[in-house]
Structures are given as structure tokens and as C-alpha cells.
Scaffold this active site. Sequence first.
Site, PDB file in Angstrom:
ATOM      1  N   ASN A 184      34.598  30.001  43.627  1.00 50.07           N
ATOM      2  CA  ASN A 184      35.262  31.175  43.065  1.00 50.07           C
ATOM      3  C   ASN A 184      35.914  30.780  41.750  1.00 50.07           C
ATOM      4  O   ASN A 184      36.427  29.658  41.600  1.00 50.07           O
ATOM      5  CB  ASN A 184      36.332  31.729  44.010  1.00 50.07           C
ATOM      6  CG  ASN A 184      37.001  32.969  43.417  1.00 50.07           C
ATOM      7  OD1 ASN A 184      36.395  34.032  43.323  1.00 50.07           O
ATOM      8  ND2 ASN A 184      38.241  32.821  42.981  1.00 50.07           N
ATOM      9  N   TYR A 188      44.335  33.148  36.597  1.00 50.85           N
ATOM     10  CA  TYR A 188      45.692  33.267  37.112  1.00 50.85           C
ATOM     11  C   TYR A 188      46.645  32.515  36.184  1.00 50.85           C
ATOM     12  O   TYR A 188      46.373  31.375  35.818  1.00 50.85           O
ATOM     13  CB  TYR A 188      45.804  32.663  38.524  1.00 50.85           C
ATOM     14  CG  TYR A 188      44.649  33.002  39.441  1.00 50.85           C
ATOM     15  CD1 TYR A 188      44.508  34.276  39.971  1.00 50.85           C
ATOM     16  CD2 TYR A 188      43.695  32.040  39.767  1.00 50.85           C
ATOM     17  CE1 TYR A 188      43.445  34.585  40.808  1.00 50.85           C
ATOM     18  CE2 TYR A 188      42.631  32.337  40.601  1.00 50.85           C
ATOM     19  CZ  TYR A 188      42.507  33.611  41.123  1.00 50.85           C
ATOM     20  OH  TYR A 188      41.446  33.906  41.953  1.00 50.85           O
ATOM     21  N   ARG A 189      47.746  33.138  35.853  1.00 53.14           N
ATOM     22  CA  ARG A 189      48.694  32.461  34.973  1.00 53.14           C
ATOM     23  C   ARG A 189      49.250  31.215  35.663  1.00 53.14           C
ATOM     24  O   ARG A 189      49.340  31.136  36.893  1.00 53.14           O
ATOM     25  CB  ARG A 189      49.822  33.403  34.600  1.00 53.14           C
ATOM     26  CG  ARG A 189      50.823  33.634  35.712  1.00 53.14           C
ATOM     27  CD  ARG A 189      51.835  34.687  35.359  1.00 53.14           C
ATOM     28  NE  ARG A 189      52.954  34.707  36.284  1.00 53.14           N
ATOM     29  CZ  ARG A 189      53.514  35.817  36.736  1.00 53.14           C
ATOM     30  NH1 ARG A 189      53.068  37.004  36.368  1.00 53.14           N
ATOM     31  NH2 ARG A 189      54.558  35.740  37.559  1.00 53.14           N
ATOM     32  N   TRP A 202      48.702  32.722  42.514  1.00 51.65           N
ATOM     33  CA  TRP A 202      47.709  33.339  43.373  1.00 51.65           C
ATOM     34  C   TRP A 202      48.350  34.527  44.082  1.00 51.65           C
ATOM     35  O   TRP A 202      49.014  34.364  45.113  1.00 51.65           O
ATOM     36  CB  TRP A 202      47.187  32.339  44.400  1.00 51.65           C
ATOM     37  CG  TRP A 202      46.167  31.388  43.840  1.00 51.65           C
ATOM     38  CD1 TRP A 202      45.313  31.617  42.807  1.00 51.65           C
ATOM     39  CD2 TRP A 202      45.886  30.065  44.310  1.00 51.65           C
ATOM     40  NE1 TRP A 202      44.510  30.527  42.593  1.00 51.65           N
ATOM     41  CE2 TRP A 202      44.836  29.551  43.501  1.00 51.65           C
ATOM     42  CE3 TRP A 202      46.391  29.265  45.320  1.00 51.65           C
ATOM     43  CZ2 TRP A 202      44.303  28.281  43.678  1.00 51.65           C
ATOM     44  CZ3 TRP A 202      45.869  27.999  45.507  1.00 51.65           C
ATOM     45  CH2 TRP A 202      44.831  27.522  44.694  1.00 51.65           C
ATOM     46  N   GLU A 250      30.577  33.821  39.797  1.00 54.22           N
ATOM     47  CA  GLU A 250      31.000  34.239  38.454  1.00 54.22           C
ATOM     48  C   GLU A 250      30.221  33.513  37.363  1.00 54.22           C
ATOM     49  O   GLU A 250      29.951  34.088  36.301  1.00 54.22           O
ATOM     50  CB  GLU A 250      32.497  33.985  38.257  1.00 54.22           C
ATOM     51  CG  GLU A 250      33.423  34.914  39.011  1.00 54.22           C
ATOM     52  CD  GLU A 250      33.710  34.451  40.427  1.00 54.22           C
ATOM     53  OE1 GLU A 250      34.512  35.103  41.115  1.00 54.22           O
ATOM     54  OE2 GLU A 250      33.118  33.430  40.859  1.00 54.22           O
ATOM     55  N   ASP A 299      55.034  40.395  31.583  1.00 58.53           N
ATOM     56  CA  ASP A 299      53.687  40.691  32.068  1.00 58.53           C
ATOM     57  C   ASP A 299      53.058  41.884  31.364  1.00 58.53           C
ATOM     58  O   ASP A 299      53.677  42.547  30.531  1.00 58.53           O
ATOM     59  CB  ASP A 299      53.729  40.940  33.579  1.00 58.53           C
ATOM     60  CG  ASP A 299      52.641  40.176  34.304  1.00 58.53           C
ATOM     61  OD1 ASP A 299      51.491  40.208  33.835  1.00 58.53           O
ATOM     62  OD2 ASP A 299      52.946  39.534  35.322  1.00 58.53           O
TER      63      ASP A 299
END
Length: 501
Positions: A184, A188-189, A202, A250, A299
Site C-alpha cells: 500500500n 500521510y503527514r 495514520w 498504486e 490543515d
Amino acid sequence: MAYADLREFVRKLEKEGELRRIRAEVDPVLEIAEVVQRVCRPSTEDEEKSRLEAGATKNTALLFEKPKGSRHPLLINAFGSVRRMALALEVNELDEVAERIQGFLKMETPQGFFDKVKMLPKLAELGSFFPKSVKTGVCKEVIQKGSDVNLFDFPILKCWPQDAGRFITFPLVFTRNPETGKRNVGMYRMQVYDERTTGMHWQTQKHGAEHFRRARTKNPEGRIPVSVAIGADPATALAGMLPIPPDLDEMMFAGFLRREAVEMVTCETNDLEVPANAEIVLEGYVNLNEMRTEGPFGDHTGFYSLEGEYPVFHVECVTRRKQPIYLTTVVGPPPQEDFYMGYAVGRMFLPVMKMQYPEIVDVAMPAEGIFHNLMIVAIRKSYPGHARKIMNAIWSLGQAMFTKVIVVVDYDVNIQNYGEVVWKALCAIDPERDVQFTLGPMDTLDHAARMQDFGSKMGIDATRKWASEGFTRPWPDEILMDEATKKRVGGLWKSLGLDKT
């Protein structure tokens, strides 16, 4: 030919007048983010006018050649317009990608010999997209391990004043499903705690979090390998944000987008594979029994996401190019670069939604709706309650399940014109009759939800109402000029002198 790597994309942007080089020293702590805001988000028309008069280029990618405190250049806003997204995907219009996706989705089981022959070229093309393992790549020109690892060698941004620290904002995070072994890739920051440790944001519903939970169930005291790639050819760099099913690789889909297989190389300290053309690779692990406070973080909602407890990523090894380009982005009050990325993804994947629900004509997500707050859907209505069926269908689709407000309108409403949507939707609804509420999963970043990850959603049926839906009054026609009059006035237009200044 696909872009070989990120720097080839940089050259393309520069050739097309879509990139500016910043040779002055600028601090990655707050200053670069403010420069991006001023270049890409003028707050008033006067500011835009004065900026252009001073010779600035409107909304370009920026390559900071001398970020303060780092020897490595920083690329930002590379995907911050519809045109740059098209350049990234090597198309003239984003609809070209949508058409390619639709073409493959429409492949049917061949019925006879000649049908099978006709499909061979398409099947061969599909096979060429699968990732290709190679022995090494430019991402391994420099290898640093142990005490030589220092994340602060890179110009990692602190974007907003209340951010808890510096954050890696454009990573490709590679994990493996502990049960199936399938790869996968997510985006993600990552809050940088120190030279060799970061947070791993996550969120509950993300695939990386699911891998973490499944591994922890098997061995609560164990660890899982994680690798992070930063900077690659544009299609590969974007792969982590694509809303594809969890069983679809991906990297295979990145190969489809770039029309050429992504070359993958095995990491030095674990057996995960990463793109061989990556600028920077961070290799390490996440302990399954270790959590740490992460955030706050400015954000994409335009507000700070609050502190939370998240897994911790330990970096054991860094591999990189000799002179890597650090790819990053700023999120914050919309629209930012992520809006254009999300817009492109929405246009690309509209055919997928249409194949599941062919009554859908178009979908729009305004920047101010920050992806999960507002979706506008135009449909060809065929039966009573059709709009409500579509609302519930969208709330069952992957990441679309987070959509807080869905507005469904008729097929003849131009939903890319938000003024028309507001006008026609408000003229079509009786609020008590046409608004429905439901409960379900919410985006972790939704600070207004009654509790984290759970809250209410609203659907608005703004279609014309039918007698079969209990509406017995006549529905008026929209005011439109007849074509004959428009044609006559068109013939008179030049004589009226209205085009003269």
C-alpha cells in the site's frame, strides 16, 4: 515518453513558463509558506495587480535553490494549477486521462476469436504498466545509516505559527498488508520530532492504519517495516493520494498514468520496494506498542487539526540522490495546491463513479468545501427518490463516505458554476421536505463533528419535484430568451456601437 524523474518535470515546467527559481535564502520555518501564499493566493485584486505590475508570474511552481539551513533545493506548488496537473500527467486536458480510464473499464469479456484478437493490444498495454523490479537506482547514489541520518539536513517546512514543528507533507509511505503481503502507498503527514524520528499520521480509516492494527493484533510488541519516498516523477509522486481500491497497486496505477512501468528497487534495511527514481528515501520501522502526541497542524480545512496520539516512525537509513530536490507542499485555507490535485483526481475518476451510477452527469467539489464538506452532483432523474438514492450511494463509496453535505441537482444545472448551483438549488428546495440527515463516519480532521471520526451528514434534494413525489403544484419554466430574438439581435449588434470603448 514518461518523465524519467522529478527533475525532468522541473525542466518541463520551466520551459512552459510554469516555474520560477528563488535564489535568495528563505527560511523553511514559516517564511517559505508565506512566500507561497503571496505568489499563489493574493488576498485582494489590488495585491494581484501590484504583484503583476512588479513583474511577478501568476501562480507558478517555485524552486527555492537556497533554503536556509539546508544544501538541498526545495520544490513547491508544482501541481498548483489545472495546467500544471495536465503537464504532470502529460495530457492537454484532464478529461483525456478520464477517457483512458473509461476505456479500460469498458473492456468486456470477448465472445469470439476476433473479439479476442481485437483485445490483444489493450491487454498487452495493460501488462506493461505493472511495476518492474530493478537492482538499483538513482535513489541510492548516497546511502546514510545510523548516526549519519539527520532529517534536518532537508528543508522540511514549518508552515503555520501554531504547528507543533516541522512536517513532511508530500511523502509516499510504503507499507505491506501483514495478512496478504500486498503493498500500500499512502500520503500521510509526518511531524519531525528529532533527527531520526517522526510521527505517522495514520488516520483511523486509512489503509496504513489498518495495516498497523492488523499487525498489532498478531504481535502487540512487534514492529512493521515502513519506507518513505519523497520526490519522483509526477505520476508516481501523486500515486499516494489516488482513491483506488485497496487491492489495486498504486504503483501499477502510476504506471498506467505515465504509460510506462514504474521501476522499483528494494530498500537497504527492509524488503519493501520504492521507486528507483525517488529523490529521497527514508527507511525504518514503526513499533506497534508506541504512540506519541502529534500536532497541532495547520490543515487543508483552513483550521489547525488538534493534537492526537499516533504511531512513531523510526528512521534507520536514508538513501538519496547526490543533489536531491525536496518536494513539498503547503496546506491551509483553500484553495491551496492540494485543491488542484484533488480537482484533477475528481475529473480523472468521474468515469468510475458514472459506471457504477450512470445517472450521474457531473460532480463538483468547490475548494471551500475542502473535499469532504461539500459535493454537488447533477443527475438524470428517472424515478421518485432518485436523488436520495444517489446520496446514500455516495456515502458508501470509499473516501466519499466522509462527505458532510451532498447537494443533488438536475442534469441541466451547470454545477461547475457555483452561482448557478446556489440560485437553482435554493429555488428548488422546501427545506423540511428535501433535506435528510444520517449518521456515519466522519473525516478525522472534521473538528465540528460531535466526536472524532463520527457525526451527522446532510443530503439536499434540489431536483425538480414530481407529482409522484407528492408535489402537486405546477413547476414553472426557467426564464430564457427565444432563439429567434437572439439571432435578430446578433445581426444588429455591430450597428449598436456597444463594442466601442
